[in-house]
Design a protein around this motif. Structure first.
Motif, PDB file in Angstrom:
ATOM      1  N   LYS A 112      41.321  53.386  33.018  1.00 44.10           N
ATOM      2  CA  LYS A 112      40.214  52.904  33.845  1.00 44.10           C
ATOM      3  C   LYS A 112      40.679  51.727  34.690  1.00 44.10           C
ATOM      4  O   LYS A 112      41.703  51.093  34.389  1.00 44.10           O
ATOM      5  CB  LYS A 112      39.016  52.512  32.978  1.00 44.10           C
ATOM      6  N   SER A 113      39.927  51.469  35.740  1.00 41.93           N
ATOM      7  CA  SER A 113      40.362  50.428  36.686  1.00 41.93           C
ATOM      8  C   SER A 113      39.176  49.646  37.224  1.00 41.93           C
ATOM      9  O   SER A 113      38.015  50.021  37.044  1.00 41.93           O
ATOM     10  CB  SER A 113      41.143  51.056  37.849  1.00 41.93           C
ATOM     11  N   ALA A 114      39.497  48.540  37.906  1.00 42.52           N
ATOM     12  CA  ALA A 114      38.495  47.704  38.581  1.00 42.52           C
ATOM     13  C   ALA A 114      39.108  47.212  39.883  1.00 42.52           C
ATOM     14  O   ALA A 114      40.344  47.145  40.025  1.00 42.52           O
ATOM     15  CB  ALA A 114      38.086  46.528  37.705  1.00 42.52           C
ATOM     16  N   GLN A 115      38.261  46.884  40.826  1.00 41.30           N
ATOM     17  CA  GLN A 115      38.731  46.459  42.143  1.00 41.30           C
ATOM     18  C   GLN A 115      37.985  45.230  42.638  1.00 41.30           C
ATOM     19  O   GLN A 115      36.843  44.971  42.219  1.00 41.30           O
ATOM     20  CB  GLN A 115      38.559  47.580  43.182  1.00 41.30           C
TER      21      GLN A 115
ATOM     22  N   ASN B  23      37.060  50.604  27.483  1.00 39.59           N
ATOM     23  CA  ASN B  23      36.314  49.797  28.443  1.00 39.59           C
ATOM     24  C   ASN B  23      37.173  49.544  29.677  1.00 39.59           C
ATOM     25  O   ASN B  23      38.390  49.322  29.577  1.00 39.59           O
ATOM     26  CB  ASN B  23      35.942  48.446  27.819  1.00 39.59           C
ATOM     27  N   ALA B  24      36.529  49.591  30.817  1.00 40.74           N
ATOM     28  CA  ALA B  24      37.256  49.279  32.060  1.00 40.74           C
ATOM     29  C   ALA B  24      37.628  47.804  32.073  1.00 40.74           C
ATOM     30  O   ALA B  24      36.897  46.959  31.539  1.00 40.74           O
ATOM     31  CB  ALA B  24      36.397  49.620  33.266  1.00 40.74           C
ATOM     32  N   PRO B  25      38.753  47.460  32.694  1.00 39.55           N
ATOM     33  CA  PRO B  25      39.100  46.041  32.832  1.00 39.55           C
ATOM     34  C   PRO B  25      38.139  45.355  33.807  1.00 39.55           C
ATOM     35  O   PRO B  25      37.385  46.020  34.526  1.00 39.55           O
ATOM     36  CB  PRO B  25      40.523  46.075  33.389  1.00 39.55           C
ATOM     37  N   THR B  26      38.146  44.069  33.801  1.00 42.14           N
ATOM     38  CA  THR B  26      37.367  43.293  34.777  1.00 42.14           C
ATOM     39  C   THR B  26      38.328  42.453  35.605  1.00 42.14           C
ATOM     40  O   THR B  26      39.379  42.013  35.116  1.00 42.14           O
ATOM     41  CB  THR B  26      36.351  42.371  34.086  1.00 42.14           C
ATOM     42  N   ILE B  27      37.970  42.249  36.849  1.00 43.49           N
ATOM     43  CA  ILE B  27      38.822  41.475  37.767  1.00 43.49           C
ATOM     44  C   ILE B  27      37.958  40.425  38.447  1.00 43.49           C
ATOM     45  O   ILE B  27      36.813  40.708  38.855  1.00 43.49           O
ATOM     46  CB  ILE B  27      39.510  42.406  38.798  1.00 43.49           C
ATOM     47  N   ASN B  28      38.470  39.211  38.541  1.00 44.80           N
ATOM     48  CA  ASN B  28      37.718  38.127  39.181  1.00 44.80           C
ATOM     49  C   ASN B  28      37.791  38.264  40.702  1.00 44.80           C
ATOM     50  O   ASN B  28      38.846  38.605  41.259  1.00 44.80           O
ATOM     51  CB  ASN B  28      38.282  36.769  38.772  1.00 44.80           C
ATOM     52  N   ALA B  29      36.667  37.982  41.342  1.00 40.70           N
ATOM     53  CA  ALA B  29      36.628  38.053  42.804  1.00 40.70           C
ATOM     54  C   ALA B  29      37.596  37.042  43.405  1.00 40.70           C
ATOM     55  O   ALA B  29      37.816  35.956  42.857  1.00 40.70           O
ATOM     56  CB  ALA B  29      35.213  37.780  43.299  1.00 40.70           C
TER      57      ALA B  29
END
Length: 219
Positions: free
Chosen positions: A93-96, A13-19
């Motif tokens: 995997k990544s998140a932005q 699963n891709a990580p999640t990042i907070n806005a």
């Protein structure tokens, strides 16, 4: 029959990042901004950033953005910042998340030269210069409270002028405060205070002329 090997790896699963909300800072500010991210697979995360204001960096292991904003960081403002968090799964995997960082120049307060206490008389014509300066070259605006009746200050030059009113001595002494404001962002100011004593104008007495006299002894 035929045989073969079937390799099955765990789905990553891709990580999640907070806005991150848009930021507003001033040059010379000391920054400590935490970026929060998580990974449901408990993979190790690595952080990176593009577009950070001059003087700042991000910790690859924690996501903490820190540093001191450079003196010239305002020159390139606003900054379009993108934070990327990448896991160590297979495949990786990544998140932005992206935000805008506005940096304005640090505003030094103006300086104002102290003024000695003043003593005047009603009807005096006054011309008193107030001296101030600003190291940033900002435009200065002057104001005053407590001036004797009949006097005012020029907002653009700081010149105190006018004619002291006939009844100005009634409220003497005056506690005068001069304030100078710059037009920086944020606005900053400086003050100086003085006491202004006003005495009543004293008209000279008048005497009626006496004609020349001629007398005789024994008169």
């Amino acid at each position: 029959q035929t045989s073969f090997t079937w390799n099955v790896s765990a789905f990553n699963n891709a990580p999640t990042i907070n806005a991150v909300s848009d930021q507003t800072s001033i040059t010379k500010d000391v920054i400590s901004l935490a970026v929060s991210a998580s990974d449901s697979d408990d993979n190790n995360l690595t952080y990176s950033a593009t577009g950070l204001p001059t003087g700042l960096s991000i910790s690859s292991s924690t996501g903490l953005i820190s540093g001191t904003l450079a003196d010239d960081a305002s020159d390139a403002s606003p900054y379009s910042v993108t934070i990327t968090v990448t896991d160590d799964g297979d495949p990786s995997k990544s998140a932005q998340t992206s935000f805008t960082w506005n940096v304005s120049a640090f505003n030094n307060a103006p300086t104002i030269t102290s003024i000695s206490d003043q003593t005047s008389i009603t009807k005096d014509v006054i011309s008193l210069s107030v001296s101030a300066s600003d190291s940033d070259g900002d435009t200065l605006t002057y104001s005053a409270t407590g001036l004797p009746s009949g006097l005012s200050i020029a907002s653009s030059t700081g010149l105190i002028s006018g004619t002291i009113a006939d009844d100005a001595n009634d409220s003497s002494p005056y506690n005068v405060t001069i304030t100078v404001n710059d037009d920086g962002d944020p606005t900053k100011s400086a003050q100086t205070s003085l006491t202004w004593n006003v005495a009543a104008f004293n008209n000279a007495p008048t005497i009626t002329s006496i004609s020349d006299q001629t007398d005789t002894a024994k008169d």
